[in-house]
Write a protein that holds these residues in place. Sequence first.
Motif, short mmCIF file in Angstrom:
data_model
loop_
_atom_site.label_atom_id
_atom_site.label_comp_id
_atom_site.label_asym_id
_atom_site.label_seq_id
_atom_site.Cartn_x
_atom_site.Cartn_y
_atom_site.Cartn_z
N ARG A 22 -9.59 -1.55 -3.80
CA ARG A 22 -8.49 -0.69 -4.24
C ARG A 22 -8.95 0.15 -5.43
O ARG A 22 -9.47 -0.38 -6.40
CB ARG A 22 -7.29 -1.56 -4.63
CG ARG A 22 -6.04 -0.78 -4.99
CD ARG A 22 -4.90 -1.74 -5.34
NE ARG A 22 -4.43 -2.46 -4.17
CZ ARG A 22 -3.30 -2.17 -3.52
NH1 ARG A 22 -2.55 -1.17 -3.92
NH2 ARG A 22 -2.94 -2.88 -2.48
N ASP A 56 -0.74 4.52 -6.87
CA ASP A 56 0.35 5.48 -6.68
C ASP A 56 -0.19 6.91 -6.68
O ASP A 56 -0.24 7.54 -7.75
CB ASP A 56 1.39 5.30 -7.79
CG ASP A 56 2.66 6.08 -7.51
OD1 ASP A 56 2.92 6.40 -6.33
OD2 ASP A 56 3.39 6.38 -8.47
N PRO A 57 -0.66 7.37 -5.54
CA PRO A 57 -0.59 6.75 -4.21
C PRO A 57 -1.75 5.77 -3.99
O PRO A 57 -2.75 5.82 -4.71
CB PRO A 57 -0.73 7.94 -3.25
CG PRO A 57 -1.59 8.90 -4.02
CD PRO A 57 -1.20 8.73 -5.47
N ARG A 93 -5.00 4.25 -2.90
CA ARG A 93 -6.32 4.77 -2.57
C ARG A 93 -7.29 3.59 -2.53
O ARG A 93 -7.23 2.69 -3.37
CB ARG A 93 -6.81 5.77 -3.62
CG ARG A 93 -6.01 7.06 -3.65
CD ARG A 93 -6.29 7.92 -2.42
NE ARG A 93 -5.66 9.22 -2.51
CZ ARG A 93 -4.50 9.56 -1.96
NH1 ARG A 93 -3.82 8.67 -1.27
NH2 ARG A 93 -4.02 10.77 -2.09
N GLU A 108 -13.55 7.54 -0.20
CA GLU A 108 -12.19 7.28 -0.67
C GLU A 108 -11.23 7.59 0.46
O GLU A 108 -11.33 8.62 1.12
CB GLU A 108 -11.86 8.15 -1.88
CG GLU A 108 -10.48 7.85 -2.45
CD GLU A 108 -10.18 8.62 -3.73
OE1 GLU A 108 -8.98 8.74 -4.05
OE2 GLU A 108 -11.13 9.08 -4.40
N ASP A 163 -6.93 7.20 1.98
CA ASP A 163 -5.53 6.95 1.65
C ASP A 163 -5.04 5.73 2.42
O ASP A 163 -5.82 5.05 3.10
CB ASP A 163 -4.68 8.20 1.93
CG ASP A 163 -4.59 8.58 3.40
OD1 ASP A 163 -4.98 7.78 4.29
OD2 ASP A 163 -4.11 9.69 3.68
N ALA A 164 -3.76 5.45 2.34
CA ALA A 164 -3.19 4.25 2.97
C ALA A 164 -3.30 4.27 4.49
O ALA A 164 -3.16 3.23 5.13
CB ALA A 164 -1.73 4.10 2.55
N ASN A 178 -7.28 7.95 6.06
CA ASN A 178 -7.78 9.33 6.04
C ASN A 178 -8.73 9.53 4.86
O ASN A 178 -8.45 9.08 3.75
CB ASN A 178 -6.62 10.32 5.91
CG ASN A 178 -5.66 10.21 7.08
OD1 ASN A 178 -6.07 10.20 8.23
ND2 ASN A 178 -4.38 10.10 6.77
N MET A 198 -10.44 11.01 1.75
CA MET A 198 -10.00 11.80 0.61
C MET A 198 -11.19 12.28 -0.21
O MET A 198 -11.03 12.90 -1.25
CB MET A 198 -9.04 10.99 -0.27
CG MET A 198 -7.86 10.39 0.46
SD MET A 198 -6.85 11.59 1.35
CE MET A 198 -6.11 12.46 0.00
N GLY A 239 -6.33 0.08 5.01
CA GLY A 239 -5.21 0.67 4.29
C GLY A 239 -3.91 -0.09 4.52
O GLY A 239 -3.16 -0.35 3.58
#
Length: 194
Positions: free
Chosen positions: A33, A37-38, A40, A60, A62-63, A66, A68, A81
């Motif tokens: 982690r 928030d959000p 990542r 990196e 997202d939840a 995807n 980043m 995620g």
Amino acid sequence: MNLLEAGVLLAAESARYTAMGWMRGTSGNLSVRLGDDPLRLAVTASGLDKGELTASDVVEIDAFGNAMSPGVPSAEAGLHGRIAAVSGAGAVIHVHVLAPVLAGERWPDGVVLRDLEMLKGFGRQAHDDTVTIPVVPNSQDMAVLGDAFEAGFRADTPALIVARHGLYVWGADLHQARHRAECLEWLLRFILEA
């Protein structure tokens, strides 16, 4: 923790699992982690020999898995995620260790563990505590796997066997996830051989 710091940790941990025979070739993936928030995560990149990863071989996400940052995340990034989002885990490991796959084959409705001292290393009681490791059918669709994970999720059972595929274990950090995975692998070998 930034992406480079996460990469250093993930590369070292991947090398450890590769040496154990749990991440053969390009198989398996790990995540940690990065933020809440959000949400990542840093996840190991796709298609690379896990024993030869460098600190820059992470992406990196997202939840939803995807990317980043530049790079191609592991194919299972979406499940990482989902597990992190639902469980609050700080790290998720996915290894292709044989004992969980065999146990999932033998007990496809869930692998029941009871009255074994090593359950303490998995975060449970050694006696008078029944632990059922969920087994879900394999899918290449991470939304399907995520839904199956969530349907059987129990906060006190930080593991999931994907049938004919591998094991997911999570924890507050990579060390706790590793310790849980090592204890669970022992427990599953024991019940298979007992």
